[in-house]
Scaffold this motif. Structure first.
Motif, PDB file in Angstrom:
ATOM      1  N   VAL A 143       6.537  -1.151  18.479  1.00  0.00           N
ATOM      2  CA  VAL A 143       5.095  -1.065  18.729  1.00  0.00           C
ATOM      3  C   VAL A 143       4.439  -0.450  17.498  1.00  0.00           C
ATOM      4  CG1 VAL A 143       3.315   0.043  20.149  1.00  0.00           C
ATOM      5  CG2 VAL A 143       5.400  -0.843  21.222  1.00  0.00           C
ATOM      6  N   VAL A 144       3.335  -1.034  17.058  1.00  0.00           N
ATOM      7  CA  VAL A 144       2.598  -0.479  15.930  1.00  0.00           C
ATOM      8  C   VAL A 144       1.556   0.488  16.486  1.00  0.00           C
ATOM      9  CG1 VAL A 144       1.178  -0.966  13.902  1.00  0.00           C
ATOM     10  CG2 VAL A 144       3.012  -2.537  14.551  1.00  0.00           C
ATOM     11  N   ASP A 145       1.998   1.735  16.596  1.00  0.00           N
ATOM     12  CA  ASP A 145       1.107   2.802  17.034  1.00  0.00           C
ATOM     13  C   ASP A 145       0.398   3.389  15.819  1.00  0.00           C
ATOM     14  OD1 ASP A 145       3.187   4.135  15.787  1.00  0.00           O
ATOM     15  OD2 ASP A 145       3.799   5.270  17.549  1.00  0.00           O
ATOM     16  N   PHE A 146      -0.362   4.431  16.005  1.00  0.00           N
ATOM     17  CA  PHE A 146      -1.123   5.067  14.926  1.00  0.00           C
ATOM     18  C   PHE A 146      -0.219   5.437  13.751  1.00  0.00           C
ATOM     19  CE2 PHE A 146      -2.996   8.803  12.879  1.00  0.00           C
ATOM     20  CZ  PHE A 146      -4.311   8.408  12.701  1.00  0.00           C
ATOM     21  N   ARG A 147       0.885   6.093  14.037  1.00  0.00           N
ATOM     22  CA  ARG A 147       1.802   6.554  12.987  1.00  0.00           C
ATOM     23  C   ARG A 147       2.413   5.377  12.211  1.00  0.00           C
ATOM     24  NH1 ARG A 147       7.086  10.234  14.187  1.00  0.00           N
ATOM     25  NH2 ARG A 147       7.713  10.538  12.031  1.00  0.00           N
ATOM     26  N   THR A 148       2.845   4.357  12.930  1.00  0.00           N
ATOM     27  CA  THR A 148       3.443   3.184  12.284  1.00  0.00           C
ATOM     28  C   THR A 148       2.394   2.425  11.476  1.00  0.00           C
ATOM     29  OG1 THR A 148       5.127   3.003  14.009  1.00  0.00           O
ATOM     30  CG2 THR A 148       4.713   1.030  12.686  1.00  0.00           C
ATOM     31  N   TRP A 149       1.186   2.266  12.002  1.00  0.00           N
ATOM     32  CA  TRP A 149       0.112   1.579  11.287  1.00  0.00           C
ATOM     33  C   TRP A 149      -0.103   2.213   9.916  1.00  0.00           C
ATOM     34  CZ3 TRP A 149      -2.995  -2.679  11.929  1.00  0.00           C
ATOM     35  CH2 TRP A 149      -4.100  -2.775  11.089  1.00  0.00           C
ATOM     36  N   TYR A 150      -0.230   3.536   9.898  1.00  0.00           N
ATOM     37  CA  TYR A 150      -0.521   4.200   8.628  1.00  0.00           C
ATOM     38  C   TYR A 150       0.685   4.246   7.702  1.00  0.00           C
ATOM     39  CZ  TYR A 150      -5.300   4.895   9.775  1.00  0.00           C
ATOM     40  OH  TYR A 150      -6.619   4.647  10.067  1.00  0.00           O
ATOM     41  N   LYS A 151       1.883   4.232   8.235  1.00  0.00           N
ATOM     42  CA  LYS A 151       3.066   4.148   7.364  1.00  0.00           C
ATOM     43  C   LYS A 151       3.139   2.759   6.736  1.00  0.00           C
ATOM     44  CE  LYS A 151       6.075   6.721   6.286  1.00  0.00           C
ATOM     45  NZ  LYS A 151       6.108   7.537   5.039  1.00  0.00           N
ATOM     46  N   ILE A 152       2.860   1.708   7.503  1.00  0.00           N
ATOM     47  CA  ILE A 152       2.809   0.357   6.940  1.00  0.00           C
ATOM     48  C   ILE A 152       1.748   0.316   5.837  1.00  0.00           C
ATOM     49  CG2 ILE A 152       2.162  -2.054   7.397  1.00  0.00           C
ATOM     50  CD1 ILE A 152       3.469  -1.701  10.200  1.00  0.00           C
ATOM     51  N   SER A 153       0.575   0.861   6.120  1.00  0.00           N
ATOM     52  CA  SER A 153      -0.509   0.874   5.131  1.00  0.00           C
ATOM     53  C   SER A 153      -0.104   1.625   3.873  1.00  0.00           C
ATOM     54  CB  SER A 153      -1.770   1.515   5.726  1.00  0.00           C
ATOM     55  OG  SER A 153      -2.264   0.745   6.787  1.00  0.00           O
ATOM     56  N   GLU A 154       0.524   2.789   4.050  1.00  0.00           N
ATOM     57  CA  GLU A 154       0.952   3.609   2.910  1.00  0.00           C
ATOM     58  C   GLU A 154       1.950   2.854   2.028  1.00  0.00           C
ATOM     59  OE1 GLU A 154       3.721   7.553   2.095  1.00  0.00           O
ATOM     60  OE2 GLU A 154       2.934   7.205   4.107  1.00  0.00           O
ATOM     61  N   ILE A 155       2.949   2.263   2.659  1.00  0.00           N
ATOM     62  CA  ILE A 155       3.972   1.538   1.901  1.00  0.00           C
ATOM     63  C   ILE A 155       3.365   0.291   1.260  1.00  0.00           C
ATOM     64  CG2 ILE A 155       6.205   0.363   2.037  1.00  0.00           C
ATOM     65  CD1 ILE A 155       6.227   3.492   2.406  1.00  0.00           C
ATOM     66  N   TYR A 156       2.509  -0.403   1.987  1.00  0.00           N
ATOM     67  CA  TYR A 156       1.853  -1.599   1.452  1.00  0.00           C
ATOM     68  C   TYR A 156       1.045  -1.272   0.189  1.00  0.00           C
ATOM     69  CZ  TYR A 156      -1.374  -5.473   0.939  1.00  0.00           C
ATOM     70  OH  TYR A 156      -2.109  -6.501   0.427  1.00  0.00           O
ATOM     71  N   VAL A 157       0.259  -0.203   0.245  1.00  0.00           N
ATOM     72  CA  VAL A 157      -0.533   0.192  -0.913  1.00  0.00           C
ATOM     73  C   VAL A 157       0.390   0.508  -2.087  1.00  0.00           C
ATOM     74  CG1 VAL A 157      -2.045   1.995  -1.850  1.00  0.00           C
ATOM     75  CG2 VAL A 157      -2.569   0.941   0.356  1.00  0.00           C
ATOM     76  N   GLY A 158       1.488   1.221  -1.828  1.00  0.00           N
ATOM     77  CA  GLY A 158       2.445   1.523  -2.888  1.00  0.00           C
ATOM     78  C   GLY A 158       3.069   0.274  -3.471  1.00  0.00           C
ATOM     79  N   ILE A 159       3.453  -0.640  -2.620  1.00  0.00           N
ATOM     80  CA  ILE A 159       4.063  -1.904  -3.068  1.00  0.00           C
ATOM     81  C   ILE A 159       3.040  -2.714  -3.860  1.00  0.00           C
ATOM     82  CG2 ILE A 159       5.007  -4.117  -2.275  1.00  0.00           C
ATOM     83  CD1 ILE A 159       6.878  -1.676  -1.927  1.00  0.00           C
ATOM     84  N   SER A 160       1.813  -2.774  -3.389  1.00  0.00           N
ATOM     85  CA  SER A 160       0.762  -3.537  -4.056  1.00  0.00           C
ATOM     86  C   SER A 160       0.473  -2.976  -5.436  1.00  0.00           C
ATOM     87  CB  SER A 160      -0.541  -3.511  -3.231  1.00  0.00           C
ATOM     88  OG  SER A 160      -0.323  -4.108  -1.983  1.00  0.00           O
ATOM     89  N   ARG A 161       0.436  -1.687  -5.559  1.00  0.00           N
ATOM     90  CA  ARG A 161       0.153  -1.070  -6.862  1.00  0.00           C
ATOM     91  C   ARG A 161       1.307  -1.279  -7.825  1.00  0.00           C
ATOM     92  NH1 ARG A 161      -3.189   3.765  -4.538  1.00  0.00           N
ATOM     93  NH2 ARG A 161      -5.148   2.670  -4.339  1.00  0.00           N
ATOM     94  N   ILE A 162       2.534  -1.280  -7.312  1.00  0.00           N
ATOM     95  CA  ILE A 162       3.690  -1.558  -8.166  1.00  0.00           C
ATOM     96  C   ILE A 162       3.595  -2.985  -8.678  1.00  0.00           C
ATOM     97  CG2 ILE A 162       6.194  -1.934  -8.164  1.00  0.00           C
ATOM     98  CD1 ILE A 162       6.364   0.487  -6.241  1.00  0.00           C
ATOM     99  N   ALA A 163       3.200  -3.901  -7.799  1.00  0.00           N
ATOM    100  CA  ALA A 163       3.087  -5.307  -8.187  1.00  0.00           C
ATOM    101  C   ALA A 163       2.025  -5.490  -9.278  1.00  0.00           C
ATOM    102  CB  ALA A 163       2.754  -6.163  -6.979  1.00  0.00           C
ATOM    103  N   GLU A 164       0.969  -4.681  -9.246  1.00  0.00           N
ATOM    104  CA  GLU A 164      -0.098  -4.792 -10.246  1.00  0.00           C
ATOM    105  C   GLU A 164       0.408  -4.436 -11.635  1.00  0.00           C
ATOM    106  OE1 GLU A 164      -3.269  -2.326  -8.908  1.00  0.00           O
ATOM    107  OE2 GLU A 164      -3.743  -3.603  -7.218  1.00  0.00           O
ATOM    108  N   LEU A 165       1.452  -3.605 -11.710  1.00  0.00           N
ATOM    109  CA  LEU A 165       1.980  -3.180 -12.998  1.00  0.00           C
ATOM    110  C   LEU A 165       2.787  -4.266 -13.693  1.00  0.00           C
ATOM    111  CD1 LEU A 165       3.114   0.424 -12.025  1.00  0.00           C
ATOM    112  CD2 LEU A 165       1.026  -0.244 -13.224  1.00  0.00           C
ATOM    113  N   ARG A 166       3.215  -5.268 -12.948  1.00  0.00           N
ATOM    114  CA  ARG A 166       4.043  -6.324 -13.513  1.00  0.00           C
ATOM    115  C   ARG A 166       3.270  -7.229 -14.422  1.00  0.00           C
ATOM    116  NH1 ARG A 166       7.276  -7.857  -8.049  1.00  0.00           N
ATOM    117  NH2 ARG A 166       8.143  -5.813  -7.750  1.00  0.00           N
TER     118      ARG A 166
END
Length: 136
Positions: free
Chosen positions: A113-136
């Motif tokens: 279940v994507v509860d509040f905690r899981t939603w924001y962890k997905i968002s946190e990791i996504y932002v980190g992954i997206s920013r890493i991709a921008e460096l390529r």
């Protein structure tokens, strides 16, 4: 709209000015001069949307489900144990499986279940992954 400030307002009078009806920019100008301005942007890149207000689970549908699915797929590009899913806005058993794997990897209870905690962890990791991709 996003308004960002790099100034720390430490003056005791800020609240008083606000109570008198001064806007935030008027308060800043009161203390720092008339040449102060606010930059605004219609959309901020890399800032995930807010939690939808209710848990997403099997049977949930809509744009928030699609957004979460797209973010999980981007994360799966780096964390290959997370199964890729169809980003169709329908929370089915495959999405549940992907969520459980994500939760397992990132130390969250494996409810699927994507509860509040899981939603924001997905968002946190996504932002980190997206920013890493921008460096390529």
């Amino acid at each position: 709209m996003f308004i960002g400030f790099r100034i720390r307002l430490t003056q005791w009078g800020s609240k008083s000015l606000g109570d008198q009806g001064y806007s935030p920019i008027e308060i800043i100008r009161y203390y720092y001069g008339d040449d102060m301005y606010v930059n605004t942007a219609e959309q901020i890149s890399g800032i995930p949307a807010s939690y939808p207000g209710t848990d997403l689970k099997v049977g949930s549908r809509g744009e928030k489900v699609r957004q979460m699915q797209e973010q999980l797929n981007a994360i799966a590009d780096v964390y290959s144990a997370i199964p890729r899913i169809t980003a169709d806005g329908i929370f089915g058993t495959m999405t549940e499986r992907a969520v459980k794997e994500f939760q397992s990897i990132f130390g969250l209870p494996q409810s699927g279940v994507v509860d509040f905690r899981t939603w924001y962890k997905i968002s946190e990791i996504y932002v980190g992954i997206s920013r890493i991709a921008e460096l390529r």
